[in-house]
Design an enzyme around this catalytic site. Structure first.
Site, PDB file in Angstrom:
ATOM      1  NE  ARG A  65      -3.394   0.147   2.842  1.00  0.00           N
ATOM      2  CZ  ARG A  65      -2.922   0.351   4.241  1.00  0.00           C
ATOM      3  NH1 ARG A  65      -2.223   1.370   4.459  1.00  0.00           N
ATOM      4  NH2 ARG A  65      -2.958  -0.587   5.011  1.00  0.00           N
ATOM      5  CG  ASP A 189      -6.725  15.916 -16.083  1.00  0.00           C
ATOM      6  OD1 ASP A 189      -5.911  15.449 -16.919  1.00  0.00           O
ATOM      7  OD2 ASP A 189      -7.650  15.520 -15.473  1.00  0.00           O
TER       8      ASP A 189
END
Ligand SMILES: *Cc1c(COP(=O)(O)O)cnc(C)c1O
Length: 401
Positions: A65, A189
């Site tokens: 993780r 983005d």
């Protein structure tokens, strides 16, 4: 050039900066993202399908993780392509957006381009608004509106360029300069352009975010997201979000994406060449109201696109002179363009925003922003251009009778 990674991120960072200085984009795309050959001599990396690592290992891994060799390889290669010191990978583009926005706090203001990606809008509106995040939407393609950045001094300025689906071009360098004066951080983005065509950090932005699902992976076989930055503070926030929010990808998907990005330059060249030729050809056809593509002189921001991007990317929109039913019939008639959401893969796709990506937007609002019933968005693949043109031609002939 397959290198062994060391535990120390700082060391990796220096290595990639050194390598970057003396090699071009395609060389970096091929040679970064290898490593971990161990004693086997494997030319390409294995997939580290492991949830955990023995404590005290030399590379400093503990639990997937919070890090995995396949993440490090992907992060190193995308950082090199974006010209960034750091990159952090996530399970999807939306996970990457979540990582950034969850780093803000209640009462912070995001000033966002009004034509942001639908899922970005939904995250702001349906999730983070509940936690007190404020979002103000403005048309950032109009320099007059940059005044809003000076006036509100937002924590974050959020923009895309080209935008979805209208392919507006937003001036990243211009906005970054204004934001720097206002003390605001700029996030771009970069999904529609990819780092091959546009590198936001070089233009002054603080973060470049990509849905690697699209061009960077390029094969429509997995989802992923990544955030690249030169700012250690933002890098730390991204690493924290990856593990604290559980936003990490699977090692297999990270491996697929690392493989995909090796051919980014070649694919983008073909995507761009195909899209430009098809857009030019379609622009003068009967039955077509208008075509928009950043590298067509008819694009309202053609000059800015030429300045900011290396080429026009693989997406164009065309408004057919017809209603929804006929537009969908046209799409079904196509053999090589699959009617589907998403973009940026080797295969051509077509999307009808009014009934697909923007179906939840009320019809009057859609029309107002320029998403008519006959509007189609094409994601042009890397097939032979003549075949794609013939496919469009036959479907168009049927439409206009
Ligand atoms: C697809 C896309 C996203 C979301 O990425 P996922 O990988 O689908 O979660 C974000 N921004 C843009 C511009 C996109 O096209």
């Amino acid at each position: 050039m397959a290198h062994n990674f060391t535990r120390n991120r700082k060391h990796n960072e220096n290595n990639s900066m050194k390598r970057e200085a003396d090699s071009g984009f395609s060389t970096r795309a091929v040679h970064e993202g290898r490593g971990f050959a161990g004693t086997t001599g494997a030319v390409m990396p294995p997939i580290f399908m492991t949830s955990t690592f023995q404590t005290g290992n030399a590379d400093g891994f503990d639990y997937t993780r919070s890090g995995n060799p396949n993440f490090r390889l992907l992060e190193g290669s995308v950082a090199a392509l974006e010209g960034a010191r750091f990159a952090t990978c996530f399970a999807s583009g939306v996970s990457a957006i979540t990582a950034v926005v969850s780093s803000l706090k209640s009462g912070d203001l995001v000033l966002a381009e009004e034509n942001v990606y639908g899922c970005t809008y939904r995250l702001f509106d349906k999730v983070f608004a509940k936690f007190g995040l404020k979002v103000l939407y403005v048309d950032l393609s109009q320099p007059a509106n940059w005044e809003e950045i000076r006036r509100h001094r937002p924590t974050l300025v959020w923009l895309e360029s080209p935008t979805n689906p209208l392919l507006k071009i937003v001036d990243i360098a211009g906005i970054s300069a204004v934001a720097a004066e206002a003390g605001s951080t700029v996030l771009v983005d970069n999904t529609f352009a990819s780092p091959y065509l546009q590198r936001p950090l070089e233009l002054g932005a603080t973060m470049s975010l990509s849905s690697t699902t699209k061009y960077i992976n390029g094969h429509s076989d997995c989802l992923g997201g990544i955030v690249a930055t030169n700012e250690p503070a933002w890098h730390e926030r991204m690493v924290f979000a990856q593990k604290a929010l559980g936003l990490q990808p699977s090692p297999f998907d990270a491996w697929l994406t690392t493989r995909g990005q090796r051919t980014l330059a070649l694919r983008m060249e073909r995507h761009c060449a195909n899209a430009l030729q098809l857009a030019q050809w379609l622009e003068n056809r009967r039955g077509v109201r208008h075509v928009r593509y950043p590298f067509l002189p008819s694009h309202p921001q053609y000059e800015l696109a030429r300045r900011q991007m290396k080429a026009g990317s693989g997406i164009f929109i065309a408004e057919l002179d017809c209603a929804t039913e006929q537009a969908l019939a046209f799409c079904r008639r196509l053999r090589l363009f699959t009617l589907a959401e998403s973009l940026g893969g080797v295969e051509s796709l077509v999307c009808h925003p009014a009934t697909m990506t923007h179906a939840s937007v009320p019809p009057e609002v859609r029309r107002q922003v320029g998403i008519g019933d006959g509007l189609l968005r094409f994601s042009v693949g890397i097939e032979d251009m003549e075949d794609l043109r013939r496919d469009l031609d036959e479907a168009l002939n049927e439409l206009i009778g």
